[in-house]
Design a protein around this motif. Structure first.
Motif, short mmCIF file in Angstrom:
data_model
loop_
_atom_site.label_atom_id
_atom_site.label_comp_id
_atom_site.label_asym_id
_atom_site.label_seq_id
_atom_site.Cartn_x
_atom_site.Cartn_y
_atom_site.Cartn_z
N PHE A 224 0.85 -1.21 0.00
CA PHE A 224 0.00 0.00 0.00
C PHE A 224 0.88 1.25 0.00
CE2 PHE A 224 -4.46 -1.37 1.48
CZ PHE A 224 -5.06 -0.82 0.36
N GLU A 225 1.94 1.20 0.82
CA GLU A 225 2.83 2.38 0.90
C GLU A 225 3.46 2.69 -0.45
OE1 GLU A 225 5.94 2.50 3.94
OE2 GLU A 225 4.38 1.91 5.39
N LYS A 226 3.87 1.62 -1.13
CA LYS A 226 4.50 1.80 -2.45
C LYS A 226 3.50 2.43 -3.43
CE LYS A 226 6.89 -1.04 -5.86
NZ LYS A 226 7.37 -2.37 -6.20
N VAL A 227 2.27 1.91 -3.42
CA VAL A 227 1.23 2.43 -4.32
C VAL A 227 0.90 3.88 -3.94
CG1 VAL A 227 -1.19 2.15 -5.03
CG2 VAL A 227 0.28 0.14 -4.82
N ASP A 228 0.78 4.12 -2.63
CA ASP A 228 0.43 5.47 -2.15
C ASP A 228 1.43 6.51 -2.63
OD1 ASP A 228 -1.64 4.37 -0.83
OD2 ASP A 228 -0.80 4.57 1.19
N HIS A 229 2.70 6.13 -2.56
CA HIS A 229 3.72 7.10 -2.94
C HIS A 229 3.50 7.54 -4.40
CE1 HIS A 229 7.45 9.24 -3.27
NE2 HIS A 229 7.66 8.60 -4.43
N ILE A 230 3.27 6.55 -5.26
CA ILE A 230 3.08 6.87 -6.69
C ILE A 230 1.81 7.71 -6.88
CG2 ILE A 230 2.67 5.83 -8.96
CD1 ILE A 230 4.53 3.49 -7.92
N VAL A 231 0.74 7.31 -6.18
CA VAL A 231 -0.52 8.07 -6.28
C VAL A 231 -0.28 9.51 -5.82
CG1 VAL A 231 -2.86 8.27 -5.31
CG2 VAL A 231 -2.00 6.03 -6.02
N ASP A 232 0.43 9.69 -4.71
CA ASP A 232 0.66 11.03 -4.19
C ASP A 232 1.45 11.90 -5.18
OD1 ASP A 232 -0.70 10.36 -1.91
OD2 ASP A 232 1.09 9.92 -0.71
N VAL A 233 2.48 11.29 -5.79
CA VAL A 233 3.28 12.07 -6.74
C VAL A 233 2.41 12.44 -7.96
CG1 VAL A 233 5.36 12.12 -8.17
CG2 VAL A 233 5.41 10.96 -5.96
N CYS A 234 1.55 11.53 -8.37
CA CYS A 234 0.63 11.84 -9.50
C CYS A 234 -0.24 13.02 -9.13
CB CYS A 234 -0.26 10.64 -9.82
SG CYS A 234 0.61 9.33 -10.68
N LEU A 235 -0.87 12.95 -7.96
CA LEU A 235 -1.79 14.03 -7.57
C LEU A 235 -1.04 15.37 -7.47
CD1 LEU A 235 -4.16 12.37 -4.92
CD2 LEU A 235 -4.34 12.40 -7.40
N MET A 287 -10.26 13.34 -7.99
CA MET A 287 -8.94 12.98 -8.55
C MET A 287 -8.66 11.48 -8.49
SD MET A 287 -7.42 15.59 -9.81
CE MET A 287 -5.62 15.53 -9.79
N ILE A 288 -9.40 10.76 -7.65
CA ILE A 288 -9.18 9.31 -7.54
C ILE A 288 -10.43 8.60 -8.07
CG2 ILE A 288 -8.93 7.37 -5.92
CD1 ILE A 288 -6.35 8.87 -6.09
N TYR A 289 -10.21 7.65 -8.95
CA TYR A 289 -11.29 6.86 -9.54
C TYR A 289 -11.03 5.40 -9.22
CZ TYR A 289 -11.91 11.04 -12.54
OH TYR A 289 -12.10 12.32 -13.03
N PHE A 290 -12.06 4.60 -9.22
CA PHE A 290 -11.87 3.17 -8.98
C PHE A 290 -12.28 2.36 -10.21
CE2 PHE A 290 -12.78 4.41 -4.38
CZ PHE A 290 -11.43 4.45 -4.04
N ASP A 291 -11.45 1.37 -10.51
CA ASP A 291 -11.64 0.55 -11.73
C ASP A 291 -11.59 -0.92 -11.26
OD1 ASP A 291 -11.19 -0.75 -14.17
OD2 ASP A 291 -9.58 0.58 -14.82
N PRO A 292 -12.76 -1.49 -10.89
CA PRO A 292 -12.78 -2.72 -10.06
C PRO A 292 -12.19 -3.99 -10.67
CG PRO A 292 -14.96 -1.69 -10.13
CD PRO A 292 -14.10 -0.95 -11.10
N LEU A 293 -12.20 -4.16 -11.99
CA LEU A 293 -11.59 -5.39 -12.54
C LEU A 293 -11.28 -5.21 -14.01
CD1 LEU A 293 -10.75 -8.34 -11.82
CD2 LEU A 293 -12.94 -9.05 -12.74
N ASN A 294 -10.02 -5.48 -14.35
CA ASN A 294 -9.61 -5.37 -15.76
C ASN A 294 -10.16 -6.53 -16.59
OD1 ASN A 294 -7.90 -4.28 -17.95
ND2 ASN A 294 -6.79 -6.20 -17.73
N GLU A 295 -10.67 -6.22 -17.74
CA GLU A 295 -11.03 -7.17 -18.79
C GLU A 295 -11.65 -8.48 -18.31
OE1 GLU A 295 -7.71 -7.55 -21.50
OE2 GLU A 295 -7.94 -5.48 -22.15
N PRO A 296 -12.87 -8.44 -17.76
CA PRO A 296 -13.53 -9.70 -17.40
C PRO A 296 -13.66 -10.57 -18.65
CG PRO A 296 -15.08 -7.85 -17.37
CD PRO A 296 -13.71 -7.27 -17.55
N ASN A 297 -13.31 -11.81 -18.52
CA ASN A 297 -13.41 -12.70 -19.69
C ASN A 297 -13.36 -14.15 -19.27
OD1 ASN A 297 -10.38 -13.78 -20.66
ND2 ASN A 297 -10.31 -12.01 -19.35
N MET A 298 -13.34 -15.02 -20.25
CA MET A 298 -13.33 -16.47 -20.10
C MET A 298 -14.44 -16.93 -19.16
SD MET A 298 -9.48 -17.58 -20.57
CE MET A 298 -8.49 -16.85 -21.86
N ARG A 299 -14.05 -17.48 -17.99
CA ARG A 299 -15.10 -18.01 -17.11
C ARG A 299 -16.05 -16.92 -16.62
NH1 ARG A 299 -12.98 -22.19 -12.67
NH2 ARG A 299 -10.96 -21.22 -12.87
N LEU A 300 -15.56 -15.69 -16.60
CA LEU A 300 -16.40 -14.59 -16.11
C LEU A 300 -17.14 -13.97 -17.31
CD1 LEU A 300 -17.31 -12.87 -13.76
CD2 LEU A 300 -15.22 -11.54 -13.95
#
Ligand code: GLC
Length: 475
Positions: A224-235, A287-300
């Motif tokens: 989470f910390e790693k992701v947060d840092h990138i998100v913070d720099v983006c914002l 500024m923050i959006y949520f994208d719950p699942l990339n490319e549902p396919n096959m069994r889904l």
């Protein structure tokens, strides 16, 4: 007597010809494909047009031959969709509907279907049930809804996303062989993305690799910390961020999970989103959006995806009533599957996301995972015909957006770097411009790996591509 005979023969001839015309295939037939209008036209000159409202890829003209001496009747297509052959069977039913089952493939290596049914496992087989009454078919998909005032917010948020880029290859490495990789990202790289003129990033994240593998599926705080840092720099650099749950191989790639069942993986996906949404609830809603699942396919497939996405939206809304959620179309996020989406009628803070890589053999030339290995030197010259295909596909999405009052995002588009730089520049510039004209926000795929638009030697943006994309002109 002679006169009676003559009349009798005339009657037979008239009856005969009307019977024949009842059984005739000639002319136009209508049906649905991907929940959109499909027109099949048998022309008098032995050519056939198949026109799918939803997809340029499934629209073509070719020569056809019918063999009516067998049961069921056989139809052979030549020169269909990029030189393929199509072998099929057909029948006209009592109620004057036409059933057609076609299998497409390489000439000499394609088998004729044996029954009149859709085969969900086949990528090459098409089953159509058609009739003569277009209005009736259109009635089946007619949709009318009045948008509430609150629907305007998602449009405003979509404008904020503008023209963006996928930040891939940073934290999206998954457990698939060959996909484990992640590479460090310098803050300066984010600054360079902003300076290049991108307005937002889609941050591709493989959360499932960084959580406990059994309940309660706690996400690793260091991750989470790693992701947060990138998100913070983006914002800090005015880049809006869409937090994506990218690879989830146990749900949508047919990969078996040795620890928990397929069903339990949906529980884990909910648990991940519960944590992600909670974690970012105090970040700015615009500024923050949520994208719950990339490319549902096959069994889904689409049915399960509609159920899953409604449930994920509810989970996210518990802690984030005002963030915008990007919902992907079924079947790998295709543009032509958009009409399968079944969105909650009481939630208007949603943007619909599709991915666009047509023509596939140009954008994915040489890539084995995309069934394009051995394919090379495919050009995209920007001819009127090539452009018209893209316009047609984006127009379909736009019409859907207008009737459903949902803004749309092209969350991935790109062309692999085995295509020439000139062709990539032409293509990317055109697709981006075509999206902009229609108020479709976008995220180029991608920042790293073989779709990148930076020179791998120097790390600098490829000038021809940047010029063609004209990012700084935001009008
Ligand atoms: C999808 C896949 C990614 C791939 C890209 C282009 O996002 O998840 O792995 O590189 O499409 O094919």
């Amino acid at each position: 007597m002679r006169k009676v005979n003559f009349l009798f023969l005339l009657l037979l001839a008239v009856l005969g010809s009307s019977c024949r015309s009842e059984k005739s295939y000639e002319g136009e037939w209508f049906g649905l494909s991907n929940k959109a209008l499909l027109t099949v036209r048998f022309n008098a000159d032995s050519t056939l047009d198949i026109v799918s409202e939803a997809s340029s890829n499934m629209s073509f003209s070719c020569a056809y031959k019918i063999n009516e001496n067998v049961d069921p009747v056989q139809i052979d297509l030549t020169g269909a969709a990029g030189g393929m052959t199509g072998l099929g069977i057909m029948r006209i039913n009592e109620e004057q509907s036409l059933e057609m089952c076609l299998n497409f493939g390489i000439p000499g290596m394609t088998e004729r279907p044996v029954s009149f049914k859709a085969d969900p496992m086949s990528m090459t087989m098409q089953y159509y049930k058609l009739c003569r009454d277009k209005e009736n078919v259109l009635g089946e998909i007619a949709y009318s809804i009045k948008a509430p005032e609150e629907a305007a917010l998602a449009y405003e948020r979509n404008r904020r996303l503008g023209a963006g880029i996928n930040l891939n290859g940073v934290v999206d490495g998954n457990l698939h062989p060959g996909y484990q990789r992640d590479a460090p990202l310098k803050d300066d790289e984010i600054i360079a993305i902003a300076e290049a003129g991108f307005q937002s990033i889609r941050f591709d994240i493989c959360w499932v690799k960084h959580c406990q593998q059994t309940a309660p599926y706690t996400i690793d705080p260091a991750f989470f910390e790693k992701v947060d840092h990138i998100v913070d720099v983006c914002l800090a650099n005015d880049l809006a961020v869409s937090i994506d749950s990218h690879y989830y191989p146990y749900i949508n790639m047919n990969e078996e999970d040795s620890l928990v069942s397929y069903e339990e993986n949906f529980v884990r996906l909910e648990a991940l989103w519960e944590q992600i949404a909670e974690h970012y609830k105090d970040y700015p809603d615009d500024m923050i959006y949520f994208d719950p699942l990339n490319e549902p396919n096959m069994r889904l497939g689409e049915e399960r995806w509609n159920v899953t996405l409604r449930s994920l939206i509810k989970t996210i809304r518990k802690s984030n009533p005002n963030k915008t959620i990007l919902v992907m179309t079924p079947s790998l996020g295709q543009s032509w599957t958009i009409n399968y989406l079944d969105l909650p009628e009481d939630d208007w803070n949603i943007i619909v996301q599709f991915h666009y890589y047509m023509p596939h053999l140009f954008t994915h030339q040489g890539l084995a995972y995309a069934m394009a290995d051995g394919v090379g030197q495919v050009d995209w010259q920007g001819t009127d015909e090539e452009k018209a295909q893209i316009e047609k596909d984006l127009d379909y999405v736009t019409r859907w957006s207008q009737t459903h009052h949902r803004p749309v995002n092209m969350g991935e588009y790109g062309a692999v770097n085995t295509a020439t730089t000139e062709a990539r520049a032409r293509y990317l510039g055109f697709v981006l411009e075509a999206a902009r004209k229609r108020d479709i926000s976008s995220h180029l795929w991608g920042y790293r790996e073989c779709f990148e638009i930076c020179d791998p030697q120097t790390g600098k943006w490829i000038p021809e591509i940047m010029e063609a994309m004209n990012l700084k002109n935001k009008n």
